[in-house]
Motif scaffolding. Structure first.
Motif, mmCIF file in Angstrom:
data_model
loop_
_atom_site.group_PDB
_atom_site.id
_atom_site.type_symbol
_atom_site.label_atom_id
_atom_site.label_comp_id
_atom_site.label_asym_id
_atom_site.label_seq_id
_atom_site.Cartn_x
_atom_site.Cartn_y
_atom_site.Cartn_z
ATOM 1 N N ASP A 1 33.965 45.154 35.184
ATOM 2 C CA ASP A 1 34.853 45.831 36.129
ATOM 3 C C ASP A 1 35.771 46.754 35.332
ATOM 4 N N VAL A 2 35.452 48.039 35.321
ATOM 5 C CA VAL A 2 36.239 48.993 34.547
ATOM 6 C C VAL A 2 37.643 49.127 35.109
ATOM 7 N N ALA A 3 37.802 48.995 36.404
ATOM 8 C CA ALA A 3 39.114 49.159 37.035
ATOM 9 C C ALA A 3 40.006 47.944 36.857
ATOM 10 N N HIS A 4 39.481 46.860 36.307
ATOM 11 C CA HIS A 4 40.278 45.631 36.137
ATOM 12 C C HIS A 4 40.287 45.201 34.672
ATOM 13 N N GLN A 5 40.542 46.158 33.784
ATOM 14 C CA GLN A 5 40.717 45.899 32.355
ATOM 15 C C GLN A 5 39.518 45.176 31.730
ATOM 16 N N GLY A 6 38.340 45.546 32.169
ATOM 17 C CA GLY A 6 37.134 45.007 31.563
ATOM 18 C C GLY A 6 36.801 43.580 31.948
ATOM 19 N N GLN A 7 37.302 43.104 33.067
ATOM 20 C CA GLN A 7 36.935 41.754 33.509
ATOM 21 C C GLN A 7 35.464 41.714 33.896
ATOM 22 N N ILE A 8 34.795 40.625 33.509
ATOM 23 C CA ILE A 8 33.379 40.458 33.818
ATOM 24 C C ILE A 8 33.265 39.744 35.163
ATOM 25 N N ILE A 9 32.602 40.387 36.095
ATOM 26 C CA ILE A 9 32.411 39.805 37.426
ATOM 27 C C ILE A 9 31.192 38.900 37.376
ATOM 28 N N ASP A 10 31.364 37.674 37.825
ATOM 29 C CA ASP A 10 30.286 36.677 37.858
ATOM 30 C C ASP A 10 30.086 36.279 39.315
ATOM 31 N N LEU A 11 29.067 36.804 39.941
ATOM 32 C CA LEU A 11 28.843 36.532 41.357
ATOM 33 C C LEU A 11 28.457 35.090 41.613
ATOM 34 N N ARG A 12 27.878 34.410 40.635
ATOM 35 C CA ARG A 12 27.462 33.032 40.850
ATOM 36 C C ARG A 12 28.656 32.079 40.822
ATOM 37 N N ARG A 13 29.627 32.296 39.920
ATOM 38 C CA ARG A 13 30.795 31.423 39.822
ATOM 39 C C ARG A 13 31.958 31.897 40.677
ATOM 40 N N ASP A 14 31.892 33.111 41.165
ATOM 41 C CA ASP A 14 32.942 33.649 42.030
ATOM 42 C C ASP A 14 32.285 34.178 43.306
ATOM 43 N N PRO A 15 31.949 33.275 44.212
ATOM 44 C CA PRO A 15 31.237 33.735 45.425
ATOM 45 C C PRO A 15 32.091 34.617 46.318
ATOM 46 N N ASP A 16 33.412 34.570 46.182
ATOM 47 C CA ASP A 16 34.275 35.402 47.030
ATOM 48 C C ASP A 16 34.376 36.830 46.522
ATOM 49 N N ALA A 17 33.830 37.107 45.339
ATOM 50 C CA ALA A 17 33.942 38.460 44.797
ATOM 51 C C ALA A 17 33.229 39.469 45.668
ATOM 52 N N CYS A 18 32.133 39.068 46.295
ATOM 53 C CA CYS A 18 31.377 40.003 47.132
ATOM 54 C C CYS A 18 32.206 40.466 48.324
ATOM 55 N N ALA A 19 33.012 39.571 48.896
ATOM 56 C CA ALA A 19 33.847 39.953 50.037
ATOM 57 C C ALA A 19 35.143 40.623 49.596
ATOM 58 N N ARG A 20 35.571 40.383 48.374
ATOM 59 C CA ARG A 20 36.850 40.912 47.894
ATOM 60 C C ARG A 20 36.716 42.300 47.279
ATOM 61 N N LEU A 21 35.601 42.578 46.655
ATOM 62 C CA LEU A 21 35.419 43.831 45.933
ATOM 63 C C LEU A 21 34.730 44.871 46.802
ATOM 64 N N PRO A 22 34.980 46.164 46.552
ATOM 65 C CA PRO A 22 34.285 47.209 47.322
ATOM 66 C C PRO A 22 32.806 47.257 46.950
ATOM 67 N N HIS A 23 31.989 47.659 47.893
ATOM 68 C CA HIS A 23 30.547 47.679 47.699
ATOM 69 C C HIS A 23 30.081 49.071 47.297
ATOM 70 N N GLY A 24 28.835 49.132 46.934
ATOM 71 C CA GLY A 24 28.266 50.403 46.524
ATOM 72 C C GLY A 24 28.682 50.761 45.103
ATOM 73 N N LEU A 25 28.751 52.074 44.831
ATOM 74 C CA LEU A 25 29.147 52.531 43.504
ATOM 75 C C LEU A 25 30.618 52.293 43.228
ATOM 76 N N ALA A 26 31.458 52.372 44.277
ATOM 77 C CA ALA A 26 32.899 52.115 44.150
ATOM 78 C C ALA A 26 33.516 52.978 43.063
ATOM 79 N N ALA A 27 33.223 54.276 43.092
ATOM 80 C CA ALA A 27 33.766 55.241 42.131
ATOM 81 C C ALA A 27 33.417 54.866 40.701
ATOM 82 N N ASN A 28 32.167 54.455 40.515
ATOM 83 C CA ASN A 28 31.665 54.095 39.167
ATOM 84 C C ASN A 28 32.500 52.968 38.539
ATOM 85 N N ARG A 29 32.863 52.024 39.345
ATOM 86 C CA ARG A 29 33.724 50.934 38.866
ATOM 87 C C ARG A 29 32.948 49.887 38.092
#
Length: 427
Positions: free
Chosen positions: A47-75
């Motif tokens: 996640d470039v917009a969040h100081q290089g945090q690594i998004i883990d969809l398996r351990r953070d199932p709420d990330a899909c609903a919390r984060l914008p979808h698509g390209l999201a400005a090359n995020r």
């Protein structure tokens, strides 16, 4: 032609398929366990917009609903190739589609990572190592916020150090590193500087090495110590230049063996300098050599590091992650060292006193009087000098006893020429 058909057991689940996608044959049990242990590429993104945090969809199932979808400005970026990613989500809540990241269509291979296979394997191995540490800490820190983070500029490059594991417990921030490859001084300095710039100097920076990794754990034998009047055995290691660099910079170096953390203290040989009144000779010569401890961070002059074991659960009891139990053991070892020095110097003083007493008890040798008798052989005068006086050799003076008053009549001594010559020589 007879075809062999494979039957699927009733209890084995069917693989999920997308509409229009070909059905893949089920993998064997061994392949399923191996693939499930490795993180899949579509589950992670930087996640470039969040100081290089690594998004883990398996351990953070709420990330899909919390984060914008698509390209999201090359995020979102791929960890292996650094290309843009698209976050895809299910079209409805009833859909069986699994959220995932997909490469942008303009990249080589619409949904395939163009990074070389060895590089992708390294990325997967680094993620596996860090995720295993994250899951292990989650068991002892259920209320803490944990996540992986990496410099966004390193996305798509071959990094020397895996992503950092960030642990937040209230106001305390702990940054944990777990290297897999040999560390270079430049990589260590860059990671330390980046951590301080991002989290401040108050953040605790830990470098966790694997106890069974020969690259980062050079065992140098054992040492028996008595911190609490009970003999225990500590493992000794030879620190690498990178590990010395880390302790000098103020970071905490430790080794992990299962659920036990091994924290180091410095050790080196020393020789006591004799003080006035001490005697280190004889049986005390071997007592002159000892070892000294430096802690809580080993000093630069330490030739080996001793490892104090501490349960990971005990380490997690403090919000600042301070290893209080290990530091208490190190302080006890330092007090034991000071007690050894006092005891040995006391023995050296006693040894010196015993030597002085033995010397004083020796009787002095009495002076013996040398009895000198008159010469019996007096040389005769030469023929040319018939009346010359014979030469008498020089004799030392004879101690005369004290004269006592005669108790009876005095006897006259008999006249002899030898006595006359001796009398004249004395006068």
């Amino acid at each position: 032609m007879n075809r062999s058909t494979a039957t699927t057991p009733a209890h084995s689940p069917r693989p999920r398929t997308l509409a229009g996608a070909p059905t893949r044959p089920p993998a064997s049990a061994g392949q399923r366990s191996t693939r499930s242990e490795l993180p899949r590429r579509g589950q992670f993104a930087v996640d470039v917009a969040h100081q290089g945090q690594i998004i883990d969809l398996r351990r953070d199932p709420d990330a899909c609903a919390r984060l914008p979808h698509g390209l999201a400005a090359n995020r979102y970026r791929c960890l292996a190739c650094g290309h843009r990613l698209i976050l895809q989500r299910p079209s409805s809540t009833s859909s069986s589609f699994t959220p995932r990241f997909r490469h942008h269509a303009s990249a080589l291979g619409a949904d395939r990572c163009p990074a070389p296979a060895p590089h992708q394997a390294d990325v997967q191995a680094d993620l596996t190592t860090m995720l295993a540490l994250q899951d292990q800490l989650l068991r002892v820190l259920p209320q803490a916020a944990l996540g992986l983070r990496i410099d966004p500029d390193l996305a798509g490059q071959r990094w020397e150090i895996p992503p950092s594991l960030i642990v937040r417990r209230g106001e305390h921030v702990i940054v944990l590193e777990r290297p897999r490859r040999l560390l270079t001084p430049s990589a260590v300095a860059h990671r330390i500087t980046a951590t301080r710039n991002q989290h401040g100097t108050k953040a605790a920076h830990w470098w966790v090495f694997d106890r069974d990794d020969p690259l980062h754990c050079d065992v140098a034998g054992t040492i028996n110590v008595q911190p609490y009047d009970k003999t225990i055995t500590h493992t000794k290691v030879r620190p690498t230049p990178a590990q010395r660099q880390l302790t000098t910079a103020g970071a905490t170096v430790c080794w992990l063996a299962g659920d036990t953390v091994l924290l180091p203290y410095g050790g080196r040989q020393r020789t006591y300098t004799p003080q006035p009144g001490e005697d280190w000779s004889g049986d005390m010569a071997s007592w002159k050599r000892d070892w000294t401890i430096s802690h809580p961070r080993p000093a630069d002059g330490a030739t080996w590091w001793g490892l104090v074991p501490q349960p990971l659960l005990a380490l997690a009891k403090r919000p600042d992650f301070r290893p209080a139990t290990a530091h208490a053991t190190m302080s006890a070892l330092q007090r034991a060292e000071q007690g050894r020095e006092r005891h040995r110097r006391r023995r050296a003083r006693e040894h010196a006193q015993l030597g002085a007493q033995a010397t004083a008890q020796q009787l002095p040798i009495p002076a013996t009087a040398v009895a000198v008798s008159a010469p019996t052989d007096v040389p005769s005068p030469p023929a040319s000098l018939p009346h010359a006086t014979p030469t008498v050799p020089s004799l030392p003076p004879i101690a005369r006893p004290p004269q006592q008053a005669p108790s009876g009549p005095v006897r006259r001594r008999r006249f002899t020429w030898a006595a006359l010559l001796l009398r004249r020589w004395r006068h």
